[in-house]
Design a protein around this motif. Structure first.
Motif, short mmCIF file in Angstrom:
data_model
loop_
_atom_site.label_atom_id
_atom_site.label_comp_id
_atom_site.label_asym_id
_atom_site.label_seq_id
_atom_site.Cartn_x
_atom_site.Cartn_y
_atom_site.Cartn_z
N ALA A 62 0.82 -1.22 0.00
CA ALA A 62 0.00 0.00 0.00
C ALA A 62 0.85 1.26 0.00
N THR A 63 2.02 1.21 0.59
CA THR A 63 2.88 2.40 0.58
C THR A 63 3.32 2.74 -0.84
N LEU A 64 3.36 1.75 -1.72
CA LEU A 64 3.73 1.98 -3.12
C LEU A 64 2.51 2.27 -3.98
N HIS A 65 1.33 1.91 -3.49
CA HIS A 65 0.09 2.11 -4.22
C HIS A 65 -0.95 2.71 -3.27
N PRO A 66 -0.75 3.94 -2.81
CA PRO A 66 -1.60 4.51 -1.77
C PRO A 66 -3.06 4.72 -2.18
N GLU A 67 -3.34 4.82 -3.45
CA GLU A 67 -4.72 5.03 -3.90
C GLU A 67 -5.46 3.71 -4.12
N ALA A 68 -4.75 2.61 -4.09
CA ALA A 68 -5.35 1.32 -4.42
C ALA A 68 -5.88 0.61 -3.17
N VAL A 69 -6.75 -0.35 -3.42
CA VAL A 69 -7.18 -1.28 -2.38
C VAL A 69 -6.25 -2.49 -2.47
N LEU A 120 -5.98 -12.64 6.41
CA LEU A 120 -6.28 -11.75 5.30
C LEU A 120 -6.28 -10.32 5.80
N ALA A 121 -5.72 -9.41 5.02
CA ALA A 121 -5.75 -7.98 5.34
C ALA A 121 -6.08 -7.21 4.07
N VAL A 122 -6.94 -6.21 4.20
CA VAL A 122 -7.27 -5.31 3.09
C VAL A 122 -7.04 -3.88 3.56
N VAL A 123 -6.24 -3.13 2.80
CA VAL A 123 -5.80 -1.80 3.21
C VAL A 123 -5.95 -0.83 2.03
N CYS A 124 -6.41 0.37 2.33
CA CYS A 124 -6.37 1.46 1.36
C CYS A 124 -5.93 2.71 2.10
N LEU A 125 -4.73 3.18 1.84
CA LEU A 125 -4.19 4.33 2.56
C LEU A 125 -4.98 5.60 2.25
N ALA A 126 -5.47 5.73 1.03
CA ALA A 126 -6.17 6.96 0.63
C ALA A 126 -7.45 7.18 1.42
#
Length: 203
Positions: free
Chosen positions: A68-75, A117-123
């Motif tokens: 997520a740190t490399l793809h902050p807008e993604a889920v 399982l983990a799902v993260v979206c930084l945005a």
């Protein structure tokens, strides 16, 4: 409380699977959601005294956050599986000798496969974790059974050396779980639920 994205108003977000496992990639394809794959680059060494369940949960979240740190807008989806033999974690054997040792330890035993399982979206600030536990009873395998299985399947990249979607099913007496995909490496029922909560439209 973790925010839940509103799928009706939020713009579509890309989905990234934080794993290079071909098993997880094939499972994700069942959901028919466009996604890309990224390697999480996480140290998977267990901490001293760390329980298998805690290890799986920690690594799943660490993998999701690393990507997520490399793809902050993604889920981003992260997952990890640890075979739990009476509190002893068994990971991927990597080679034949370790696989033999693992299967000898597990024969006639009940093993819990902890699939986190983990799902993260930084945005959006979305972060959720879940755990699927699969209780597996192994047959009282002979050394000949073990060698024949390993030579045929070569499951050296599978936690506990047990590839249930292949010939590994012949090693087992029973499987008890609430998600048939969890043992393969990615619990799709939980994955679908967390993706919906993160605002990803599945149907």
């Amino acid at each position: 409380m973790t925010p839940t994205a509103d799928a009706s108003t939020a713009p579509p977000r890309s989905v990234v699977l934080g794993s290079t496992s071909r098993y997880r990639r094939e499972l994700m394809e069942r959901l028919r959601v466009p996604f890309t794959v990224a390697a999480p680059h996480v140290d998977e060494t267990p901490w001293p005294g760390e329980a298998p369940k805690a290890l799986a949960l920690r690594l799943a979240l660490a993998k999701a956050k690393a990507v997520a740190t490399l793809h902050p807008e993604a889920v981003v989806i992260g997952s990890d599986q640890v075979a739990d033999l009476a509190g002893q974690p068994l990971g991927k054997p990597g080679e034949h000798g370790r696989a033999v040792t693992q299967l000898r330890q597990m024969r006639g035993q009940t093993v819990i496969f902890q699939t986190a399982l983990a799902v993260v979206c930084l945005a959006t600030g979305f972060e959720q974790v879940d755990l699927a536990q699969v209780r597996v009873v192994f047959r009282d395998l002979s050394d000949e059974d073990i060698e024949a299985y390993l030579l045929a399947e070569k499951p050296y990249d599978c936690a506990g050396s047990a590839k249930s979607e292949g010939l590994g099913i012949a090693l087992l007496e029973s499987i008890d779980n609430d998600d048939p995909t969890a043992l393969i490496g990615l619990p799709l029922i939980r994955t679908a639920r967390l993706l919906r909560q993160a605002g990803v439209k599945l149907l």
